[in-house]
Motif scaffolding. Structure first.
Motif, PDB file in Angstrom:
ATOM      1  N   GLN A  67      73.480  81.143 -27.222  1.00 22.23           N
ATOM      2  CA  GLN A  67      73.807  81.605 -25.873  1.00 22.23           C
ATOM      3  C   GLN A  67      72.513  81.895 -25.142  1.00 22.23           C
ATOM      4  N   GLN A  70      72.001  82.003 -18.931  1.00 23.81           N
ATOM      5  CA  GLN A  70      72.645  81.492 -17.723  1.00 23.81           C
ATOM      6  C   GLN A  70      73.783  82.402 -17.300  1.00 23.81           C
ATOM      7  N   ASP A  71      73.918  82.588 -15.989  1.00 23.36           N
ATOM      8  CA  ASP A  71      75.055  83.357 -15.492  1.00 23.36           C
ATOM      9  C   ASP A  71      76.278  82.446 -15.413  1.00 23.36           C
ATOM     10  N   SER A  72      77.364  82.915 -14.825  1.00 22.35           N
ATOM     11  CA  SER A  72      78.627  82.165 -14.828  1.00 22.35           C
ATOM     12  C   SER A  72      78.573  80.856 -14.047  1.00 22.35           C
ATOM     13  N   GLN A  83      67.129  87.407 -18.543  1.00 24.98           N
ATOM     14  CA  GLN A  83      67.740  86.369 -19.379  1.00 24.98           C
ATOM     15  C   GLN A  83      68.255  86.939 -20.694  1.00 24.98           C
ATOM     16  N   GLN A  86      71.476  88.857 -20.041  1.00 30.36           N
ATOM     17  CA  GLN A  86      72.584  87.937 -19.761  1.00 30.36           C
ATOM     18  C   GLN A  86      73.001  87.180 -21.024  1.00 30.36           C
ATOM     19  N   ALA A  87      72.044  86.779 -21.847  1.00 32.41           N
ATOM     20  CA  ALA A  87      72.364  86.060 -23.083  1.00 32.41           C
ATOM     21  C   ALA A  87      73.211  86.928 -24.011  1.00 32.41           C
ATOM     22  N   TYR A  88      72.886  88.205 -24.109  1.00 35.49           N
ATOM     23  CA  TYR A  88      73.699  89.101 -24.946  1.00 35.49           C
ATOM     24  C   TYR A  88      75.067  89.357 -24.328  1.00 35.49           C
ATOM     25  N   ASN A  90      76.639  87.055 -22.625  1.00 29.82           N
ATOM     26  CA  ASN A  90      77.318  85.801 -22.963  1.00 29.82           C
ATOM     27  C   ASN A  90      77.756  85.800 -24.422  1.00 29.82           C
ATOM     28  N   ALA A  93      80.871  87.822 -24.736  1.00 27.58           N
ATOM     29  CA  ALA A  93      82.051  87.082 -24.284  1.00 27.58           C
ATOM     30  C   ALA A  93      82.512  86.091 -25.350  1.00 27.58           C
ATOM     31  N   ALA A  94      81.569  85.436 -26.007  1.00 26.45           N
ATOM     32  CA  ALA A  94      81.919  84.487 -27.073  1.00 26.45           C
ATOM     33  C   ALA A  94      82.543  85.219 -28.262  1.00 26.45           C
ATOM     34  N   GLU A 154      67.322  82.453 -26.337  1.00 28.65           N
ATOM     35  CA  GLU A 154      68.630  81.999 -26.807  1.00 28.65           C
ATOM     36  C   GLU A 154      68.994  82.781 -28.075  1.00 28.65           C
TER      37      GLU A 154
END
Length: 162
Positions: A67, A70-72, A83, A86-88, A90, A93-94, A154
Protein backbone atom coordinates in the motif's frame (compact mmCIF):
# COMPACT_ATOMS: atom_id res chain seq x y z
CA UNK A 1 -0.90 -33.52 10.70
CA UNK A 2 -2.29 -36.99 10.58
CA UNK A 3 -3.43 -38.35 7.26
CA UNK A 4 -5.72 -41.32 6.74
CA UNK A 5 -4.99 -43.35 3.61
CA UNK A 6 -7.62 -45.67 2.25
CA UNK A 7 -7.16 -48.22 -0.51
CA UNK A 8 -10.01 -49.41 -2.63
CA UNK A 9 -9.62 -52.11 -5.27
CA UNK A 10 -12.13 -51.67 -8.04
CA UNK A 11 -11.88 -53.90 -11.10
CA UNK A 12 -8.11 -54.25 -10.85
CA UNK A 13 -7.50 -50.52 -10.35
CA UNK A 14 -6.07 -49.47 -7.05
CA UNK A 15 -7.56 -46.19 -5.90
CA UNK A 16 -5.86 -44.39 -3.04
CA UNK A 17 -7.55 -41.56 -1.22
CA UNK A 18 -6.10 -39.39 1.48
CA UNK A 19 -7.99 -37.43 4.05
CA UNK A 20 -7.02 -35.11 6.85
CA UNK A 21 -7.83 -36.18 10.36
CA UNK A 22 -10.54 -34.05 11.91
CA UNK A 23 -9.29 -31.13 13.97
CA UNK A 24 -11.16 -29.24 16.62
CA UNK A 25 -11.93 -25.70 15.54
CA UNK A 26 -9.88 -23.14 17.41
CA UNK A 27 -11.91 -20.71 19.45
CA UNK A 28 -11.35 -16.98 19.22
CA UNK A 29 -9.22 -16.95 22.39
CA UNK A 30 -6.75 -19.37 20.78
CA UNK A 31 -6.29 -17.10 17.76
CA UNK A 32 -3.91 -14.58 19.26
CA UNK A 33 -0.46 -13.72 18.03
CA UNK A 34 2.45 -14.40 20.34
CA UNK A 35 4.98 -11.55 20.37
CA UNK A 36 8.58 -12.62 21.02
CA UNK A 37 11.30 -10.15 21.97
CA UNK A 38 14.18 -12.16 23.49
CA UNK A 39 15.90 -10.42 26.39
CA UNK A 40 19.33 -11.21 24.97
CA UNK A 41 18.57 -9.16 21.82
CA UNK A 42 18.14 -5.43 21.33
CA UNK A 43 14.59 -4.33 22.27
CA UNK A 44 13.07 -3.25 18.93
CA UNK A 45 9.79 -1.96 20.36
CA UNK A 46 11.13 1.60 20.61
CA UNK A 47 11.52 1.46 16.81
CA UNK A 48 7.98 0.17 16.27
CA UNK A 49 8.41 -3.55 15.68
CA UNK A 50 8.85 -6.93 17.37
CA UNK A 51 11.67 -9.42 16.81
CA UNK A 52 9.32 -12.31 16.03
CA UNK A 53 5.63 -13.12 15.97
CA UNK A 54 4.10 -16.58 16.19
CA UNK A 55 0.80 -17.23 14.41
CA UNK A 56 -1.28 -19.90 16.15
CA UNK A 57 -2.00 -23.26 14.55
CA UNK A 58 -5.25 -23.26 12.62
CA UNK A 59 -5.27 -19.54 11.81
CA UNK A 60 -5.94 -18.37 8.27
CA UNK A 61 -3.60 -15.76 6.80
CA UNK A 62 -4.29 -12.77 4.57
CA UNK A 63 -1.51 -11.29 2.47
CA UNK A 64 -1.98 -7.57 1.88
CA UNK A 65 -0.28 -6.15 -1.21
CA UNK A 66 1.95 -3.13 -0.88
CA UNK A 67 0.00 0.00 0.00
CA UNK A 68 1.45 3.31 -1.08
CA UNK A 69 0.58 6.82 -0.07
CA UNK A 70 -1.98 7.48 -2.82
CA UNK A 71 -5.23 9.06 -1.73
CA UNK A 72 -8.64 7.87 -2.98
CA UNK A 73 -8.13 9.51 -6.39
CA UNK A 74 -4.56 8.23 -6.79
CA UNK A 75 -2.76 11.48 -5.97
CA UNK A 76 0.58 11.39 -4.13
CA UNK A 77 1.85 14.12 -1.85
CA UNK A 78 5.53 14.96 -2.35
CA UNK A 79 5.91 14.88 1.46
CA UNK A 80 7.28 11.63 2.94
CA UNK A 81 5.36 11.91 6.23
CA UNK A 82 2.07 12.53 4.41
CA UNK A 83 2.65 9.48 2.20
CA UNK A 84 3.45 7.28 5.21
CA UNK A 85 0.30 8.39 7.03
CA UNK A 86 -1.84 7.75 3.93
CA UNK A 87 -0.19 4.37 3.25
CA UNK A 88 -1.04 3.19 6.77
CA UNK A 89 -4.61 4.49 6.34
CA UNK A 90 -4.77 2.47 3.09
CA UNK A 91 -3.39 -0.57 4.91
CA UNK A 92 -6.07 -0.12 7.57
CA UNK A 93 -8.77 -0.12 4.86
CA UNK A 94 -7.32 -3.29 3.33
CA UNK A 95 -7.21 -4.99 6.74
CA UNK A 96 -10.82 -3.99 7.36
CA UNK A 97 -11.80 -5.41 3.97
CA UNK A 98 -10.41 -8.86 4.87
CA UNK A 99 -11.77 -8.77 8.42
CA UNK A 100 -8.43 -8.46 10.21
CA UNK A 101 -7.92 -6.42 13.36
CA UNK A 102 -4.73 -4.41 13.91
CA UNK A 103 -3.62 -6.82 16.63
CA UNK A 104 -3.76 -9.67 14.08
CA UNK A 105 -1.00 -8.29 11.84
CA UNK A 106 1.98 -10.61 12.16
CA UNK A 107 4.45 -9.11 9.67
CA UNK A 108 5.07 -5.85 7.85
CA UNK A 109 7.53 -5.21 5.07
CA UNK A 110 8.16 -1.55 4.33
CA UNK A 111 9.98 -0.09 1.36
CA UNK A 112 11.48 3.39 1.69
CA UNK A 113 12.93 5.37 -1.20
CA UNK A 114 16.34 6.87 -0.35
CA UNK A 115 16.09 5.83 3.29
CA UNK A 116 18.13 7.63 5.91
CA UNK A 117 17.88 7.76 9.69
CA UNK A 118 15.89 11.02 9.59
CA UNK A 119 12.88 9.03 8.28
CA UNK A 120 12.90 6.54 11.16
CA UNK A 121 10.94 8.80 13.51
CA UNK A 122 8.09 9.19 11.00
CA UNK A 123 8.00 5.44 10.41
CA UNK A 124 8.08 4.52 14.09
CA UNK A 125 5.35 7.00 14.95
CA UNK A 126 3.06 5.67 12.20
CA UNK A 127 3.50 2.06 13.34
CA UNK A 128 2.97 2.92 17.00
CA UNK A 129 -0.17 4.92 16.15
CA UNK A 130 -1.64 2.05 14.15
CA UNK A 131 -0.60 -0.96 16.22
CA UNK A 132 -0.12 0.33 19.76
CA UNK A 133 1.48 -2.31 21.98
CA UNK A 134 0.94 -5.24 19.58
CA UNK A 135 3.84 -4.51 17.27
CA UNK A 136 4.25 -6.83 14.28
CA UNK A 137 7.55 -8.22 13.09
CA UNK A 138 8.87 -5.81 10.48
CA UNK A 139 11.53 -5.47 7.82
CA UNK A 140 12.53 -2.13 6.31
CA UNK A 141 14.03 -2.33 2.81
CA UNK A 142 15.68 0.80 1.39
CA UNK A 143 15.03 1.11 -2.35
CA UNK A 144 16.06 3.59 -5.05
CA UNK A 145 12.57 3.73 -6.60
CA UNK A 146 9.07 2.26 -6.28
CA UNK A 147 6.49 1.30 -8.91
CA UNK A 148 4.87 4.74 -9.31
CA UNK A 149 6.82 7.95 -9.97
CA UNK A 150 6.83 10.07 -6.84
CA UNK A 151 6.01 7.18 -4.48
CA UNK A 152 8.33 7.37 -1.47
CA UNK A 153 6.90 4.65 0.78
CA UNK A 154 5.08 1.33 0.55
CA UNK A 155 3.92 -1.15 3.22
CA UNK A 156 2.72 -4.73 2.82
CA UNK A 157 1.36 -6.99 5.54
CA UNK A 158 0.62 -10.55 6.57
CA UNK A 159 -2.35 -10.77 8.91
CA UNK A 160 -4.13 -13.57 10.72
CA UNK A 161 -7.87 -13.66 10.18
CA UNK A 162 -10.51 -15.48 12.22
Amino acid sequence: MLRAIKHVLIGGILIMTTGMAAHATANENDLKLTIVNPQNLYDPTTNGYSTAVIVPRGARLAYISGQGGQDSIGALSPDFAVQVKQAYANLGAALDAVGARRDQVAKLTVFVVDHDMSKLGVLTSAVMDMFGGTLPAQTLIPVPKLAVDGMLFEVEAVAMID
